[in-house]
Design a protein around this motif. Structure first.
Motif, mmCIF file in Angstrom:
data_model
loop_
_atom_site.group_PDB
_atom_site.id
_atom_site.type_symbol
_atom_site.label_atom_id
_atom_site.label_comp_id
_atom_site.label_asym_id
_atom_site.label_seq_id
_atom_site.Cartn_x
_atom_site.Cartn_y
_atom_site.Cartn_z
ATOM 1 N N LEU A 214 0.833 -1.165 0.058
ATOM 2 C CA LEU A 214 0.123 -0.062 0.049
ATOM 3 C C LEU A 214 0.853 1.458 -0.120
ATOM 4 O O LEU A 214 1.676 1.534 1.077
ATOM 5 C CB LEU A 214 -1.113 0.038 1.271
ATOM 6 N N LEU A 215 0.659 2.161 -1.052
ATOM 7 C CA LEU A 215 1.720 3.200 -1.008
ATOM 8 C C LEU A 215 0.441 4.454 -1.190
ATOM 9 O O LEU A 215 -0.272 4.525 -2.094
ATOM 10 C CB LEU A 215 2.397 3.338 -2.551
ATOM 11 N N ASN A 216 0.404 5.127 0.076
ATOM 12 C CA ASN A 216 -0.263 6.436 0.148
ATOM 13 C C ASN A 216 0.280 7.383 1.069
ATOM 14 O O ASN A 216 0.525 6.673 2.138
ATOM 15 C CB ASN A 216 -1.806 5.739 0.306
ATOM 16 N N MET A 217 0.026 8.535 0.558
ATOM 17 C CA MET A 217 0.649 9.511 1.756
ATOM 18 C C MET A 217 -0.165 9.659 2.867
ATOM 19 O O MET A 217 0.328 10.028 4.026
ATOM 20 C CB MET A 217 0.817 11.085 1.232
ATOM 21 N N ASP A 218 -1.410 9.571 2.779
ATOM 22 C CA ASP A 218 -2.221 9.742 4.028
ATOM 23 C C ASP A 218 -2.687 8.322 4.526
ATOM 24 O O ASP A 218 -2.630 7.461 3.494
ATOM 25 C CB ASP A 218 -3.514 10.761 3.682
ATOM 26 N N PRO A 219 -3.173 8.540 5.725
ATOM 27 C CA PRO A 219 -3.546 6.958 6.040
ATOM 28 C C PRO A 219 -5.051 6.545 5.355
ATOM 29 O O PRO A 219 -5.707 7.508 4.839
ATOM 30 C CB PRO A 219 -4.247 7.414 7.832
ATOM 31 N N THR A 220 -5.084 5.194 5.401
ATOM 32 C CA THR A 220 -6.233 4.791 4.796
ATOM 33 C C THR A 220 -6.907 3.550 5.567
ATOM 34 O O THR A 220 -6.124 3.104 6.413
ATOM 35 C CB THR A 220 -5.882 4.115 3.442
ATOM 36 N N PRO A 221 -8.185 3.107 5.623
ATOM 37 C CA PRO A 221 -8.786 2.047 6.398
ATOM 38 C C PRO A 221 -8.243 0.865 6.169
ATOM 39 O O PRO A 221 -8.388 -0.060 7.019
ATOM 40 C CB PRO A 221 -10.181 2.028 5.655
ATOM 41 N N TYR A 222 -7.288 0.658 5.041
ATOM 42 C CA TYR A 222 -6.601 -0.755 4.776
ATOM 43 C C TYR A 222 -5.327 -0.786 5.206
ATOM 44 O O TYR A 222 -4.445 -1.886 5.270
ATOM 45 C CB TYR A 222 -6.643 -0.722 3.238
ATOM 46 N N ASP A 223 -4.651 0.386 5.898
ATOM 47 C CA ASP A 223 -3.260 0.435 6.456
ATOM 48 C C ASP A 223 -2.920 -0.876 7.603
ATOM 49 O O ASP A 223 -1.590 -1.342 7.163
ATOM 50 C CB ASP A 223 -3.151 1.603 7.341
ATOM 51 N N ASN A 224 -3.667 -1.408 8.100
ATOM 52 C CA ASN A 224 -3.446 -2.396 9.161
ATOM 53 C C ASN A 224 -3.600 -3.815 8.262
ATOM 54 O O ASN A 224 -2.766 -4.693 8.948
ATOM 55 C CB ASN A 224 -4.264 -2.360 10.308
ATOM 56 N N LYS A 225 -3.779 -3.814 7.327
ATOM 57 C CA LYS A 225 -4.069 -5.311 6.416
ATOM 58 C C LYS A 225 -2.768 -5.241 5.396
ATOM 59 O O LYS A 225 -2.707 -6.347 4.787
ATOM 60 C CB LYS A 225 -5.246 -5.285 5.647
ATOM 61 N N ALA A 226 -2.079 -4.284 5.148
ATOM 62 C CA ALA A 226 -0.926 -4.057 4.266
ATOM 63 C C ALA A 226 0.192 -4.898 4.710
ATOM 64 O O ALA A 226 0.480 -4.938 5.815
ATOM 65 C CB ALA A 226 -0.633 -2.800 3.951
ATOM 66 N N ASP A 227 0.847 -5.605 3.951
ATOM 67 C CA ASP A 227 2.127 -6.297 4.350
ATOM 68 C C ASP A 227 3.282 -5.534 4.354
ATOM 69 O O ASP A 227 4.217 -5.535 5.113
ATOM 70 C CB ASP A 227 2.201 -7.475 3.460
ATOM 71 N N LEU A 228 3.084 -4.533 3.300
ATOM 72 C CA LEU A 228 4.154 -3.331 3.298
ATOM 73 C C LEU A 228 3.499 -1.877 2.871
ATOM 74 O O LEU A 228 2.710 -1.851 2.037
ATOM 75 C CB LEU A 228 5.004 -3.825 2.127
ATOM 76 N N LEU A 229 3.616 -1.024 4.152
ATOM 77 C CA LEU A 229 2.894 0.205 3.886
ATOM 78 C C LEU A 229 4.085 1.253 3.664
ATOM 79 O O LEU A 229 5.189 1.431 4.519
ATOM 80 C CB LEU A 229 2.390 0.533 5.440
#
Length: 247
Positions: A214-229
């Motif tokens: 997950l590549l994103n400058m701001d937090p998303t609802p999926y952050d805790n599910k990503a293997d690499l943030l």
């Protein structure tokens, strides 16, 4: 540095990559996103009509003149150039590693970079159709109308951009193909999206592979599910990744 090396190694180990992207993919190409602090929804608050209203189907039908003034001035960026994200994805597709790009964008930058398997959930500014006779028109026809509502020279019907407005459903065939692509991927790269626009954001739940980036400058609802943030600028990060992969 460790994250970029991990990302590059995962790409090398994968043979069925799918990219799911949103407006943040194109900000480094000079196209504003919608929901960030500098996004369209924030900067246009002085307007008598909120952008969400002007980009709705009912507003388009009732006030096409105001819709097209906003659409032409804020949504069309024909001179924008692909950035490092678009170019890396196009190269990965050419090599056979990347199988599909699922995008919420309407700017056509993935195609400009050379990608072919681009599933456009919200349509494209480059496709426009007469609401009266269904005749196809390119972007130039809409641009040339300047301050007027673009009309078909054949039947005088209104020419509507092939973009999904609020209150309109997504193309079911594109939606199904996106679900299929994501469900069969071994690496899902999510980039430049807040993952708050539905039903598009729900597509990531169909992923059954082992690795999600997950590549994103701001937090998303999926952050805790990503293997690499990764919270860096996506174009720059992808360009650095390309340098590691190809030198």
């Amino acid at each position: 540095m460790q994250k970029i090396e991990t990302f590059a190694s995962w790409i090398e180990q994968s043979n069925n990559i799918v990219f799911f992207g949103g407006a943040g993919t194109s900000t480094e190409s000079g196209i504003p996103d919608f929901r960030s602090a500098a996004g369209l929804y924030q900067t246009e608050q002085h307007s008598p009509y909120p952008p969400e209203v002007m980009l709705s189907h009912s507003f388009f039908v009732k006030m096409p003149d105001i819709f097209f003034d906003f659409y032409r001035s804020k949504m069309l960026h024909p001179d924008a150039k692909p950035n490092g994200c678009h170019t890396l994805l196009a190269r990965l597709e050419k090599e056979g590693k990347l199988k599909a790009i699922v995008t919420q964008n309407i700017d056509g930058l993935h195609q400009k970079a050379g990608s072919h398997e681009v599933l456009e959930l919200h349509g494209s500014i480059y496709r426009n159709y007469c609401m009266g006779c269904d005749h196809f028109y390119d972007l130039e026809q809409v641009m040339a109308s300047k301050h007027m509502v673009p009309r078909c020279p054949r039947c005088r019907g209104v020419i509507k951009p092939d973009v999904v407005l609020y209150e309109e459903p997504l193309d079911q065939q594109v939606l199904f193909r996106s679900m299929e692509a994501i469900s069969h991927a071994d690496l899902l790269i999510i980039g430049g999206t807040s993952l708050t626009v539905h039903p598009a954001a729900e597509l990531v739940s169909y992923f059954e592979g082992n690795r999600t980036v997950l590549l994103n400058m701001d937090p998303t609802p999926y952050d805790n599910k990503a293997d690499l943030l990764i919270t860096e600028r996506i174009g720059e990060f992808m360009m650095k990744t390309s340098e590691i992969l190809y030198g």
